[in-house]
Structure formats: structure tokens, C-alpha cells
Scaffold this motif. Structure first.
Motif, PDB file in Angstrom:
ATOM      1  N   GLY A  64      13.727   0.413  13.450  1.00 21.93           N
ATOM      2  CA  GLY A  64      13.068  -0.008  14.464  1.00 21.93           C
ATOM      3  C   GLY A  64      11.643  -0.254  14.063  1.00 21.93           C
ATOM      4  O   GLY A  64      11.359  -0.575  13.103  1.00 21.93           O
ATOM      5  N   LEU A  65      10.696  -0.170  15.089  1.00 22.93           N
ATOM      6  CA  LEU A  65       9.265  -0.585  14.984  1.00 22.93           C
ATOM      7  C   LEU A  65       8.548   0.384  13.926  1.00 22.93           C
ATOM      8  O   LEU A  65       7.538  -0.232  13.132  1.00 22.93           O
ATOM      9  CB  LEU A  65       8.441  -0.250  16.245  1.00 22.93           C
ATOM     10  N   VAL A  66       9.110   1.485  13.753  1.00 22.49           N
ATOM     11  CA  VAL A  66       7.911   2.332  12.685  1.00 22.49           C
ATOM     12  C   VAL A  66       8.486   2.140  11.169  1.00 22.49           C
ATOM     13  O   VAL A  66       8.047   2.439  10.328  1.00 22.49           O
ATOM     14  CB  VAL A  66       8.322   3.731  13.144  1.00 22.49           C
ATOM     15  N   ASP A  67       9.866   1.520  11.058  1.00 19.77           N
ATOM     16  CA  ASP A  67      10.239   1.408   9.784  1.00 19.77           C
ATOM     17  C   ASP A  67       9.842  -0.132   9.046  1.00 19.77           C
ATOM     18  O   ASP A  67      10.552  -1.038   8.948  1.00 19.77           O
ATOM     19  CB  ASP A  67      11.898   1.247  10.146  1.00 19.77           C
ATOM     20  N   SER A  68       8.562   0.023   8.917  1.00 18.73           N
ATOM     21  CA  SER A  68       7.843  -1.184   8.120  1.00 18.73           C
ATOM     22  C   SER A  68       7.437  -0.946   6.720  1.00 18.73           C
ATOM     23  O   SER A  68       7.934   0.060   6.179  1.00 18.73           O
ATOM     24  CB  SER A  68       6.406  -1.180   8.839  1.00 18.73           C
ATOM     25  N   ARG A  69       7.271  -2.037   6.051  1.00 21.14           N
ATOM     26  CA  ARG A  69       7.093  -1.930   4.735  1.00 21.14           C
ATOM     27  C   ARG A  69       5.978  -1.141   4.302  1.00 21.14           C
ATOM     28  O   ARG A  69       5.971  -0.710   3.281  1.00 21.14           O
ATOM     29  CB  ARG A  69       6.731  -3.520   4.271  1.00 21.14           C
ATOM     30  N   HIS A  70       4.970  -0.841   5.231  1.00 25.31           N
ATOM     31  CA  HIS A  70       3.834  -0.128   4.768  1.00 25.31           C
ATOM     32  C   HIS A  70       4.396   1.467   4.635  1.00 25.31           C
ATOM     33  O   HIS A  70       3.510   1.997   3.568  1.00 25.31           O
ATOM     34  CB  HIS A  70       3.108   0.070   5.957  1.00 25.31           C
ATOM     35  N   PHE A  71       5.494   1.733   4.895  1.00 27.34           N
ATOM     36  CA  PHE A  71       5.969   3.098   4.670  1.00 27.34           C
ATOM     37  C   PHE A  71       6.989   3.256   3.795  1.00 27.34           C
ATOM     38  O   PHE A  71       7.539   4.240   3.401  1.00 27.34           O
ATOM     39  CB  PHE A  71       6.690   3.825   6.009  1.00 27.34           C
ATOM     40  N   VAL A  72       7.366   2.247   2.896  1.00 28.47           N
ATOM     41  CA  VAL A  72       8.419   1.950   1.814  1.00 28.47           C
ATOM     42  C   VAL A  72       7.743   2.297   0.380  1.00 28.47           C
ATOM     43  O   VAL A  72       6.724   1.661   0.267  1.00 28.47           O
ATOM     44  CB  VAL A  72       9.232   0.989   1.869  1.00 28.47           C
ATOM     45  N   ASN A  73       8.062   3.305  -0.214  1.00 24.94           N
ATOM     46  CA  ASN A  73       7.791   3.469  -1.501  1.00 24.94           C
ATOM     47  C   ASN A  73       8.599   2.947  -2.561  1.00 24.94           C
ATOM     48  O   ASN A  73       9.852   3.223  -2.924  1.00 24.94           O
ATOM     49  CB  ASN A  73       7.521   5.127  -1.785  1.00 24.94           C
ATOM     50  N   GLU A  74       8.051   1.803  -3.335  1.00 25.59           N
ATOM     51  CA  GLU A  74       9.072   1.136  -4.389  1.00 25.59           C
ATOM     52  C   GLU A  74       9.509   2.024  -5.459  1.00 25.59           C
ATOM     53  O   GLU A  74      10.423   1.888  -5.830  1.00 25.59           O
ATOM     54  CB  GLU A  74       7.941   0.008  -5.014  1.00 25.59           C
ATOM     55  N   ALA A  75       8.609   3.079  -5.623  1.00 26.53           N
ATOM     56  CA  ALA A  75       8.990   3.830  -6.805  1.00 26.53           C
ATOM     57  C   ALA A  75      10.142   4.765  -6.290  1.00 26.53           C
ATOM     58  O   ALA A  75      11.164   4.816  -7.046  1.00 26.53           O
ATOM     59  CB  ALA A  75       7.917   4.728  -7.283  1.00 26.53           C
ATOM     60  N   ALA A  76      10.170   5.147  -5.358  1.00 29.46           N
ATOM     61  CA  ALA A  76      11.518   5.693  -4.682  1.00 29.46           C
ATOM     62  C   ALA A  76      12.829   4.791  -4.689  1.00 29.46           C
ATOM     63  O   ALA A  76      13.910   5.403  -5.001  1.00 29.46           O
ATOM     64  CB  ALA A  76      11.123   6.101  -3.252  1.00 29.46           C
ATOM     65  N   VAL A  77      12.539   3.679  -4.463  1.00 28.35           N
ATOM     66  CA  VAL A  77      13.853   2.799  -4.284  1.00 28.35           C
ATOM     67  C   VAL A  77      14.056   2.512  -6.054  1.00 28.35           C
ATOM     68  O   VAL A  77      15.387   2.545  -6.356  1.00 28.35           O
ATOM     69  CB  VAL A  77      13.371   1.472  -3.869  1.00 28.35           C
ATOM     70  N   ILE A 114       0.940  -1.060  -0.132  1.00 23.60           N
ATOM     71  CA  ILE A 114      -0.033   0.159  -0.051  1.00 23.60           C
ATOM     72  C   ILE A 114       0.823   1.208   0.105  1.00 23.60           C
ATOM     73  O   ILE A 114       1.977   1.346   0.661  1.00 23.60           O
ATOM     74  CB  ILE A 114      -0.672  -0.066   1.116  1.00 23.60           C
ATOM     75  N   ASN A 115       0.475   2.278  -0.869  1.00 21.31           N
ATOM     76  CA  ASN A 115       1.331   3.383  -0.705  1.00 21.31           C
ATOM     77  C   ASN A 115       1.161   4.286   0.287  1.00 21.31           C
ATOM     78  O   ASN A 115      -0.027   4.665   0.551  1.00 21.31           O
ATOM     79  CB  ASN A 115       0.750   4.126  -2.366  1.00 21.31           C
ATOM     80  N   HIS A 116       2.068   4.527   1.053  1.00 19.95           N
ATOM     81  CA  HIS A 116       1.951   5.257   2.375  1.00 19.95           C
ATOM     82  C   HIS A 116       1.621   6.753   2.241  1.00 19.95           C
ATOM     83  O   HIS A 116       1.037   7.102   3.198  1.00 19.95           O
ATOM     84  CB  HIS A 116       3.267   5.282   3.111  1.00 19.95           C
ATOM     85  N   GLN A 117       1.422   7.264   0.966  1.00 18.92           N
ATOM     86  CA  GLN A 117       0.973   8.467   0.804  1.00 18.92           C
ATOM     87  C   GLN A 117      -0.548   8.576   0.862  1.00 18.92           C
ATOM     88  O   GLN A 117      -0.997   9.654   1.218  1.00 18.92           O
ATOM     89  CB  GLN A 117       1.598   8.911  -0.621  1.00 18.92           C
ATOM     90  N   ASP A 118      -1.211   7.654   0.619  1.00 15.17           N
ATOM     91  CA  ASP A 118      -2.703   7.496   0.525  1.00 15.17           C
ATOM     92  C   ASP A 118      -3.449   7.145   1.812  1.00 15.17           C
ATOM     93  O   ASP A 118      -4.659   7.207   1.763  1.00 15.17           O
ATOM     94  CB  ASP A 118      -2.987   6.695  -0.490  1.00 15.17           C
ATOM     95  N   ASP A 119      -2.600   6.701   2.988  1.00 17.12           N
ATOM     96  CA  ASP A 119      -3.807   6.133   3.825  1.00 17.12           C
ATOM     97  C   ASP A 119      -3.561   7.029   5.389  1.00 17.12           C
ATOM     98  O   ASP A 119      -4.132   6.746   6.202  1.00 17.12           O
ATOM     99  CB  ASP A 119      -2.959   4.985   4.480  1.00 17.12           C
TER     100      ASP A 119
END
Length: 573
Positions: free
Chosen positions: A408-421, A126-131
Motif C-alpha cells: 500500500g501507501l507506505v510501501d514505497s521505494r524510499h524504504f527498500v534497502n537494495e543491499a537487503a535484496v 536514499i537509505n531508509h536507515q538514515d532519514d
């Protein structure tokens, strides 16, 4: 002849009396605290470590207390109570009051939303920008830093464990009931009933000689016939391990994961070029996946010191990758040498020109290192200490503090943007190619879209998923950890001379085990229910006993049991 029946009768009375006493004792024991199992929950313990001999984190693992919510009575004694706190309801002033000011508690259980769960594959892409979940992320980040840098009270009467769990229907039902009980103003106790939380865990023990493992791969450049000297080398480096409030949940999707994924994709792209002698560059490429990053880049320092002087002197520059998976329009190149340095100028020009063509901006930030201070903020500073030109590419404009932004705890997949990588990989690969093939200033795309050398988003996505489900806190990883072996195999598919360098994590850190456990939640009956049940069972036993005596020995014998025995004087007379 007359004595035998009398003895048999007395023996029979004795046996019946014993049965009655045993039954009553059994009832009394079972009525002390009647419990029904409500649910079993996976929980993750707050990290326990010592830094320079000072204790930090949770010092206990076992738990056996009644539960309460944040709606407890203002004057309630919480010294034997586990507070159940959802992240959505968290008040940081309360946490600081009880943890930093060392107020007594029986324990803490923080409930995290499912988006931070490494096993929650449904929300992986899920794109973290939209949630609109950024506020929760900020609250959790502040909580994590408070817990990591605060030593939980260690007095004998104030020790308590701290755990994390994830929200689900079962735990939500328990929390709802606990809130209803708290609303009455009566805390859960053995008298009033409620819920009891039990974690059976051994006493945490020190992790002896924790291992760190560096992984190195090599792509040899093409020498010309008239070139007898050693080829120059460019190093691409990323630290793969993490650190967080809960070691079993520290997957570092961005802070270390995105850099590792970018390194693997760059290695794959250049392996295609270097596999053909006609397109092999006149530079050696050195790929390093290092460990011990959160602990002053301990593994990077050991890796560099293992180089012979010839290899170290051949390195033109090193690019270290740190957190490149959640940026929008700007990236930063952090350096220790002044911007006027010829190599630094060349690195910045290569990266900034490619970034401009790709539609974003790269900024340069210079930070001198203090040789007398062993603390380093960026991985490239370990290179700079050995006089090797290096830079760190990051989405962060400022240097992190110790144990900050370490996955840490906040660094989850939910907040990673594949397009940025993907954009980061294009920037790195194109910038390196222009330097290696001397295409500076030319608008030439070596890794153009829809070509055989294009960046592969599926490859990036799959490795992001793997990293986002793999906790990688170095002291708790096995010597031949399956994840480390998977990284080694992946580098072997794309590079040559892949080897592992194992060493012991040294420095000022000491770690303790017991990172996860099972929480048993019991619903405890109140003492009123216990007394009522005792009365009912006692009445039943009395009626049963009376019935048995009447049917076997007659009513007169039953009455005689309650008749006052004659005095000794009467018997004598």
C-alpha cells in the motif's frame, strides 16, 4: 407626421432601459460568487470495494465544497466542508472519531510527504536507515488500515469522497491561507469566502470481470542416459500485484516488488548455468509470477490447479518470496508441514547454512493450515492445500491479516534497502544451487562475487525502480497491461516455454473504478467584497445612464423619469 418621432423616441427609451436591466442582471449574477483559480492538483481517490457484499472505502468521487484545516472552530458544521490534513499533523483519534463514528463531513484530503510519491525519482535511492522517517511511515500505515477496513458513511446526507495528494509549494501556500482563515474562527462559506475544492468526476462504476494474469517460465534440467524417469522440479514463486488505500499509488516496492526482483535475478543467474550442458543441473526449475496475491492468493490457486498431476507430483518443493527488501539481520522461513518433515528439514538446513556464511540468521516458523477455512495467510499455503511441500521466505515473523502488508501507501521505494535484496538473492541462489548440485555441507560459492555468476546489483536496482513506479492493483490493470508484457519478456530472456495464464478474479471482492482525478482549487471572494463591488458597479451604471439621458434627451427628461406620474383624476380633469 408628429407620431413617427414620438414612436421612435419611445423605442429608443425602451432599448436603453433593456440595456440597463441586462447590465444590472449581469452584475448581479457575476457577484454571486467571484472565484480566482488558485491551483490544480493531482489527487488519488480512496479505494472503493465491497467484500462479501459489505461496502468499504470511499463511495463518492465528485467534490464541490469549501476547505478547512484541522484548526477549525470546535463548534463548526463540517457537513459541507473538505478537511485538508497533512500527514505530519494527523491525529488518528480525530480520524477514527469522524470516520468510524460516522460524523458528518463534506470530504477529506490527506497530504502525503513527497517520499511516498512514486514519481519522486530524486529520493529513490536514499537509505531508509538514515532519514528518520519511520514515525511518518507508522502513522500512514495505521491510517491506511483504518481507511481500508472502515466503510465510509453511506447515508445520503453523509456521503463524502476521500482523496490523497502530495505536498508541494502550491498546495502548501493554499494550506497556509486556509489555516489563517480558520484561526479567525470563521469557517469558509459563501458568505465569508475562502477556498473551494472542486473535483468533477463521474459516479464510480463496478469493475466488471477483473482479470488476473499468471506468468510462468521454465528451465529444463539435464537428464542422464540411465535416467528414464521425470526429473524433480523446484518452483520459485512470487506474487507481483498489490493492494492499498489508493490503487493509483500502490506500487508495493517491498511487499511484492522485492520478491519479483529476486525471482528475476535468480532466473537470470540459473539461465547462465543451464545454458551450458556441462553445468545444467538435474532439476527442472519452474518460475511463477502470480497475480491475485492480496485476495487470498487467488491467482496462485488457479495456477496450481492448471498443473497436470505429473508436474505437481514432480515438485520437490516450492519457495515463495514475500517481502525481502527491508530486513537487517533475520529472515524467516514459514512452513505448513511440521519441522520434522524430511523436505522441510532439508530446505531449512540449506538456507540456514548459507545464511550463516553470509553473516545473518534464518529462522523457521511452523503454522498449520486449517483446511476448513479458505483463508490463507502465506502463498505457500496454497501449495500445502494440494499436498505440495512449500515454504515462504519473508522478513516478517508473523502472518499478515487479510489485506495487510500488500504493497500500500507506505510501501514505497524510499524504504527498500537494495543491499537487503542483494543478500536475499545470494541466499536463495546459493541454497538452491547446493541442493541441485548436491553441495550440502560444503562451503562452495557458486555465485561468488567478482565472478561471471555474481549477483548484479545494477539489475536489481533498475527493476526495483521500475516496480516502484508502477501501480499494480490487479482489478485496475489492463488485460494486456504493458507491465505484465514487460515481465513476460524478461522471463523469456532467461527461461524457456514462457506463457501467460489469464483468468477472472473471483471470490468475495467487488471493485469500483475512478481511482484518480484533478482537484481544482478556487479562491472565493467574501460576500462583503461582492456587495462592495455591486455598489461600485451599480453607482457606475446609474451615473452612466444619467449621463446618456442628459446628453441625448436633456436634463428635464431625466428629472421626469423620477417624477411621480399624475393621477387618473387629474388627467380626466
Amino acid at each position: 407626421m408628429i407620431m413617427a418621432p414620438r414612436k421612435a423616441r419611445e423605442r429608443e427609451m425602451l432599448v436603453e432601459s433593456m440595456y440597463s436591466v441586462i447590465a444590472l442582471l449581469f452584475v448581479l449574477v457575476t457577484c454571486v460568487e467571484l472565484c480566482d483559480g488558485a491551483t490544480v492538483v493531482d489527487v488519488y481517490r480512496l479505494i472503493q470495494y465491497d467484500m462479501a457484499g459489505v461496502p468499504f472505502g470511499s463511495r463518492l468521487a465528485s467534490l464541490n465544497h469549501h476547505a478547512a484545516s484541522l484548526h477549525f472552530s470546535p463548534h463548526a458544521d463540517l457537513s459541507r466542508t473538505v478537511l485538508m490534513i497533512p500527514l505530519r499533523e494527523l491525529n488518528m483519534s480525530f480520524v477514527k472519531e469522524y470516520i468510524v463514528e460516522r460524523k458528518p463531513l463534506g470530504g477529506l484530503l490527506f497530504l502525503l510527504p513527497q517520499m511516498f510519491n512514486l514519481e519522486n525519482k530524486g529520493g529513490m535511492r536514499i537509505n531508509h536507515q538514515d532519514d528518520g522517517k519511520e514515525p511518518l511511515k507508522d502513522v500512514l500505515a495505521e491510517l491506511e488500515q483504518t481507511l481500508i477496513h472502515s466503510n465510509v458513511p453511506t447515508c445520503t446526507l453523509l456521503q463524502y469522497p476521500v482523496y490523497f495528494a502530495f505536498e508541494n509549494d502550491n498546495i502548501h501556500a493554499v494550506l497556509t491561507d486556509i489555516k489563517k482563515n480558520d484561526a479567525t474562527g470563521q469557517p469558509a462559506t459563501a458568505t465569508t469566502g475562502g477556498y473551494k475544492f472542486v473535483v468533477s468526476a463521474p459516479e464510480p462504476k463496478k469493475v466488471v470481470s477483473p482479470t488476473i494474469t499468471n506468468i510462468q517460465g521454465w528451465l529444463a534440467g539435464q537428464k542422464t542416459d540411465d535416467d528414464a524417469s521425470q526429473l524433480p522440479t523446484i518452483a520459485i514463486v512470487a506474487s507481483y500485484d498489490t493492494f492499498g488505500a489508493a490503487p493509483a499509488l500502490s506500487v508495493g516496492s517491498d511487499s511484492s516488488g522485492s520478491g519479483v526482483v529476486a525471482l528475476l535475478e535468480v532466473a537470470r543467474l540459473f539461465s547462465l548455468l543451464y545454458s551450458n550442458p556441462k553445468t545444467r543441473g538435474h532439476y527442472n526449475l519452474l518460475f511463477g509470477l502470480t497475480s491475485g496475491g492480496p485476495y487470498n492468493y487467488n491467482g496462485t490457486r488457479k495456477w496450481l490447479r492448471s498443473f497436470d498431476q505429473r508436474l505437481r507430483e514432480s515438485i520437490d518443493y516450492a519457495i515463495c518470496l514475500n517481502g525481502i527488501g527491508s530486513w537487517e539481520n533475520d529472515l524467516w522461513i514459514h512452513v505448513s508441514k511440521p519441522p520434522e518433515n524430511a523436505y522441510i528439514k532439508q530446505i531449512f538446513e540449506d538456507f540456514s547454512s548459507v545464511a550463516e556464511e553470509l553473516g545473518f540468521k534464518v529462522n523457521l516458523k511452523h503454522k498449520k493450515i486449517n483446511i476448513s477455512n479458505p483463508r490463507v495467510a502465506w502463498e505457500h499455503e496454497q501449495f500445502s492445500r494440494l499436498r505440495v511441500t512449500a515454504a515462504t521466505l519473508s522478513e516478517h515473523s508473523t502472518a499478515p491479516e487479510l489485506l495487510e502488508r500488500t504493497g500500500g501507501l507506505v510501501d514505497s521505494r524510499h524504504f527498500v534497502n537494495e543491499a537487503a535484496v542483494v543478500r536475499s538473492v545470494k541466499l536463495i541462489a546459493e541454497s538452491l544451487a547446493r541442493h541441485i548440485y548436491r553441495h550440502q555441507g560444503k562451503n562452495i560459492q557458486v555465485f561468488a562475487d567478482n565472478s561471471s555468476l555474481e549477483v548484479n546489483p545494477s539489475y536489481i536496482q533498475s527493476w526495483l525502480d521500475v516496480l516502484s513506479q508502477t501501480p499494480r492493483v490487479a482489478p485496475f490493470m489492463l488485460k494486456d497491461d504493458p507491465f505484465v508484457m514487460a515481465l513476460k519478456k524478461e522471463l523469456e530472456d532467461h527461461t524457456d516455454e514462457v506463457n501467460l495464464q489469464r483468468d477472472v478474479l473471483d471470490g468475495m471482492f467487488t471493485f469500483y473504478d475512478s481511482t484518480r482525478a484533478m482537484l481544482n482549487v478556487y479562491q472565493v471572494a467574501s460576500v462583503t467584497f461582492d456587495l462592495l463591488l455591486l455598489l461600485v458597479l451599480g453607482s457606475y451604471l446609474i451615473v452612466l445612464f444619467s449621463f446618456l439621458v442628459i446628453t441625448t434627451r436633456g436634463l428635464d427628461d431625466l428629472i421626469s423619469l423620477f417624477r411621480r406620474p399624475p393621477s387618473r383624476k387629474v388627467k380626466t380633469a
